[in-house]
Motif scaffolding. Structure first.
Motif, PDB file in Angstrom:
ATOM      1  N   ASP A 156       0.831  -1.212   0.000  1.00  0.00           N
ATOM      2  CA  ASP A 156       0.000   0.000   0.000  1.00  0.00           C
ATOM      3  C   ASP A 156       0.865   1.262   0.000  1.00  0.00           C
ATOM      4  OD1 ASP A 156      -2.700  -1.066   0.027  1.00  0.00           O
ATOM      5  OD2 ASP A 156      -2.246  -1.816   2.017  1.00  0.00           O
ATOM      6  N   GLY A 157       1.857   1.283   0.876  1.00  0.00           N
ATOM      7  CA  GLY A 157       2.758   2.428   0.935  1.00  0.00           C
ATOM      8  C   GLY A 157       3.545   2.601  -0.348  1.00  0.00           C
ATOM      9  N   LEU A 158       3.933   1.482  -0.943  1.00  0.00           N
ATOM     10  CA  LEU A 158       4.671   1.525  -2.210  1.00  0.00           C
ATOM     11  C   LEU A 158       3.827   2.136  -3.319  1.00  0.00           C
ATOM     12  CD1 LEU A 158       7.001   0.727  -4.115  1.00  0.00           C
ATOM     13  CD2 LEU A 158       5.935  -1.533  -4.313  1.00  0.00           C
ATOM     14  N   LEU A 159       2.570   1.713  -3.430  1.00  0.00           N
ATOM     15  CA  LEU A 159       1.699   2.239  -4.481  1.00  0.00           C
ATOM     16  C   LEU A 159       1.472   3.741  -4.314  1.00  0.00           C
ATOM     17  CD1 LEU A 159      -0.917  -0.658  -4.722  1.00  0.00           C
ATOM     18  CD2 LEU A 159       0.985  -0.186  -6.279  1.00  0.00           C
ATOM     19  N   ASP A 160       1.290   4.178  -3.068  1.00  0.00           N
ATOM     20  CA  ASP A 160       1.121   5.613  -2.806  1.00  0.00           C
ATOM     21  C   ASP A 160       2.362   6.386  -3.236  1.00  0.00           C
ATOM     22  OD1 ASP A 160      -1.389   5.167  -1.736  1.00  0.00           O
ATOM     23  OD2 ASP A 160      -0.675   5.065   0.338  1.00  0.00           O
ATOM     24  N   TYR A 161       3.530   5.847  -2.947  1.00  0.00           N
ATOM     25  CA  TYR A 161       4.800   6.482  -3.306  1.00  0.00           C
ATOM     26  C   TYR A 161       4.935   6.591  -4.828  1.00  0.00           C
ATOM     27  CZ  TYR A 161       9.914   7.030  -3.718  1.00  0.00           C
ATOM     28  OH  TYR A 161      11.185   7.474  -4.028  1.00  0.00           O
ATOM     29  N   CYS A 162       4.586   5.519  -5.537  1.00  0.00           N
ATOM     30  CA  CYS A 162       4.725   5.508  -6.991  1.00  0.00           C
ATOM     31  C   CYS A 162       3.840   6.564  -7.648  1.00  0.00           C
ATOM     32  CB  CYS A 162       4.390   4.126  -7.538  1.00  0.00           C
ATOM     33  SG  CYS A 162       5.610   2.872  -7.114  1.00  0.00           S
ATOM     34  N   VAL A 163       2.638   6.750  -7.105  1.00  0.00           N
ATOM     35  CA  VAL A 163       1.748   7.786  -7.636  1.00  0.00           C
ATOM     36  C   VAL A 163       2.312   9.171  -7.342  1.00  0.00           C
ATOM     37  CG1 VAL A 163      -0.531   8.842  -7.431  1.00  0.00           C
ATOM     38  CG2 VAL A 163      -0.315   6.352  -7.512  1.00  0.00           C
TER      39      VAL A 163
ATOM     40  N   LYS B 136      -7.650  -4.074  -5.985  1.00  0.00           N
ATOM     41  CA  LYS B 136      -8.409  -2.930  -6.484  1.00  0.00           C
ATOM     42  C   LYS B 136      -7.561  -1.670  -6.461  1.00  0.00           C
ATOM     43  CE  LYS B 136     -12.971  -4.709  -5.126  1.00  0.00           C
ATOM     44  NZ  LYS B 136     -14.139  -4.528  -4.227  1.00  0.00           N
ATOM     45  N   LYS B 137      -6.733  -1.548  -5.421  1.00  0.00           N
ATOM     46  CA  LYS B 137      -5.849  -0.380  -5.329  1.00  0.00           C
ATOM     47  C   LYS B 137      -4.805  -0.409  -6.434  1.00  0.00           C
ATOM     48  CE  LYS B 137      -3.126   2.411  -2.144  1.00  0.00           C
ATOM     49  NZ  LYS B 137      -2.824   2.726  -0.737  1.00  0.00           N
ATOM     50  N   VAL B 138      -4.341  -1.610  -6.806  1.00  0.00           N
ATOM     51  CA  VAL B 138      -3.411  -1.743  -7.915  1.00  0.00           C
ATOM     52  C   VAL B 138      -4.048  -1.203  -9.198  1.00  0.00           C
ATOM     53  CG1 VAL B 138      -2.217  -3.390  -9.420  1.00  0.00           C
ATOM     54  CG2 VAL B 138      -2.133  -3.685  -6.934  1.00  0.00           C
ATOM     55  N   GLU B 139      -5.307  -1.551  -9.428  1.00  0.00           N
ATOM     56  CA  GLU B 139      -6.013  -1.083 -10.619  1.00  0.00           C
ATOM     57  C   GLU B 139      -6.184   0.434 -10.613  1.00  0.00           C
ATOM     58  OE1 GLU B 139      -9.672  -3.203 -10.857  1.00  0.00           O
ATOM     59  OE2 GLU B 139      -8.729  -5.134 -11.286  1.00  0.00           O
ATOM     60  N   GLU B 140      -6.494   0.994  -9.450  1.00  0.00           N
ATOM     61  CA  GLU B 140      -6.641   2.448  -9.336  1.00  0.00           C
ATOM     62  C   GLU B 140      -5.302   3.147  -9.549  1.00  0.00           C
ATOM     63  OE1 GLU B 140      -9.417   4.331  -9.028  1.00  0.00           O
ATOM     64  OE2 GLU B 140     -10.392   2.407  -9.437  1.00  0.00           O
ATOM     65  N   THR B 141      -4.235   2.558  -8.995  1.00  0.00           N
ATOM     66  CA  THR B 141      -2.895   3.129  -9.147  1.00  0.00           C
ATOM     67  C   THR B 141      -2.483   3.153 -10.613  1.00  0.00           C
ATOM     68  OG1 THR B 141      -2.238   2.353  -6.944  1.00  0.00           O
ATOM     69  CG2 THR B 141      -0.468   2.872  -8.492  1.00  0.00           C
ATOM     70  N   ALA B 142      -2.846   2.086 -11.352  1.00  0.00           N
ATOM     71  CA  ALA B 142      -2.465   1.970 -12.758  1.00  0.00           C
ATOM     72  C   ALA B 142      -3.114   3.039 -13.634  1.00  0.00           C
ATOM     73  CB  ALA B 142      -2.823   0.578 -13.277  1.00  0.00           C
ATOM     74  N   LYS B 143      -4.141   3.698 -13.119  1.00  0.00           N
ATOM     75  CA  LYS B 143      -4.755   4.801 -13.868  1.00  0.00           C
ATOM     76  C   LYS B 143      -3.908   6.064 -13.789  1.00  0.00           C
ATOM     77  CE  LYS B 143      -9.444   3.078 -12.967  1.00  0.00           C
ATOM     78  NZ  LYS B 143     -10.752   3.348 -12.302  1.00  0.00           N
ATOM     79  N   LYS B 144      -2.936   6.074 -12.855  1.00  0.00           N
ATOM     80  CA  LYS B 144      -2.137   7.273 -12.621  1.00  0.00           C
ATOM     81  C   LYS B 144      -0.650   7.078 -12.923  1.00  0.00           C
ATOM     82  CE  LYS B 144      -5.351   8.226  -8.852  1.00  0.00           C
ATOM     83  NZ  LYS B 144      -5.523   8.280  -7.376  1.00  0.00           N
TER      84      LYS B 144
ATOM     85  N   ALA C 136       0.842   5.670 -17.947  1.00  0.00           N
ATOM     86  CA  ALA C 136       0.012   5.002 -16.944  1.00  0.00           C
ATOM     87  C   ALA C 136      -0.802   3.882 -17.583  1.00  0.00           C
ATOM     88  CB  ALA C 136      -0.905   6.015 -16.273  1.00  0.00           C
ATOM     89  N   GLY C 137      -0.949   2.794 -16.836  1.00  0.00           N
ATOM     90  CA  GLY C 137      -1.703   1.650 -17.335  1.00  0.00           C
ATOM     91  C   GLY C 137      -1.293   0.402 -16.585  1.00  0.00           C
TER      92      GLY C 137
END
Length: 252
Positions: A69-76, A95-103, A241-242
């Motif tokens: 979770d922290g990693l995905l936030d950092y990547c965005v 689901k968070k992975v999918e949301e992150t991939a939009k950004k 992003a994708g």
């Protein structure tokens, strides 16, 4: 030169990837992240991704689900693509992975091996020819005696790849000992073997009348997953992003 951050750098796969990158003239590890910092590294290591202030073109993640979770936030926030190799993510995290991939660009795959992912594509071509001709399809996978899940995620990915090309979805049969009846035509049988220190072996059998065609992949070490992750990071470094997977890395 693709500059990388290794998230989970002091774990088994982190050490494997460190050695791979050291011998790859096209990549460089500029930082690592690991809660355990007792391993000497040639690059700076941070206890958490939030503390990392080193710029990179991509991140390779082989850590644990709790750190994702922290990693995905950092990547965005930093707009850094990530090759996400950690398994065991919850539905909420997926689901968070999918949301992150939009950004930001995210690559996630069931198996990072280049060979397995090439096999996934070859199987689709074979299925288009052999399934309509009446060939039965069976998958046998073998792993070490410490593996707890069966069939393996890779075996299921192989079956899914086959099913994607069929007009009518075949059912998966994991254990025929429960029912005494002949196999149906529209099924994919999966058998699991557990023993010794087998890293991973997957065999896909197309059995027809008077002929058998077999596709087999054998992993002799975990280094194949590290090599695939590094190649994925090279691919992802300049992507928009994708949500990507290893089939995007391998172009046949």
């Amino acid at each position: 030169m693709v500059k990388l951050i290794m998230h989970g750098c002091n774990g088994k796969m982190g050490r494997v990837i460190t050695d791979i990158v050291k011998n790859d003239e096209h990549t460089e590890l500029v930082a690592g992240v690991d809660s355990y910092t007792g391993v000497p590294n040639e690059y700076p290591v941070f206890e958490s991704i939030e503390k990392c202030d080193v710029k990179a073109d991509a991140i390779i993640d082989f850590s644990n689900a709790a750190a994702v979770d922290g990693l995905l936030d950092y990547c965005v926030e930093k707009q850094v693509p990530v090759v996400l190799c950690t398994t065991g993510l919850s539905e909420e995290q997926l689901k968070k992975v999918e949301e992150t991939a939009k950004k930001v660009a995210v690559l996630k795959s069931a198996n990072m091996s280049l060979g397995i992912n090439m096999l996934l594509k070859l199987l689709q071509n074979a299925t288009k020819v052999l399934a309509p001709a009446g060939f039965d399809i069976e998958i046998v996978e073998k792993h070490h005696n410490q593996k707890v899940d069966a069939p393996s995620g890779t075996a299921i990915a192989l079956a899914d790849s086959i099913n994607e090309t069929l007009d009518h979805e075949y059912k998966y049969v994991y254990d025929r000992s429960q029912v005494r009846e002949k196999r149906t035509k529209k099924e994919i049988g999966m058998s699991a073997v557990r023993g010794g220190s087998i890293v991973g072996e997957h065999e896909v059998i197309f059995a027809g009348a008077d002929e058998v065609i077999e596709f087999k992949h054998t992993a002799y070490s975990k280094a194949i997953f590290g090599k695939g992750a590094v190649e994925a990071a090279k691919f992802l470094a300049d992507r928009q992003a994708g949500l990507y997977d290893m089939s995007d890395v391998i172009q046949l």
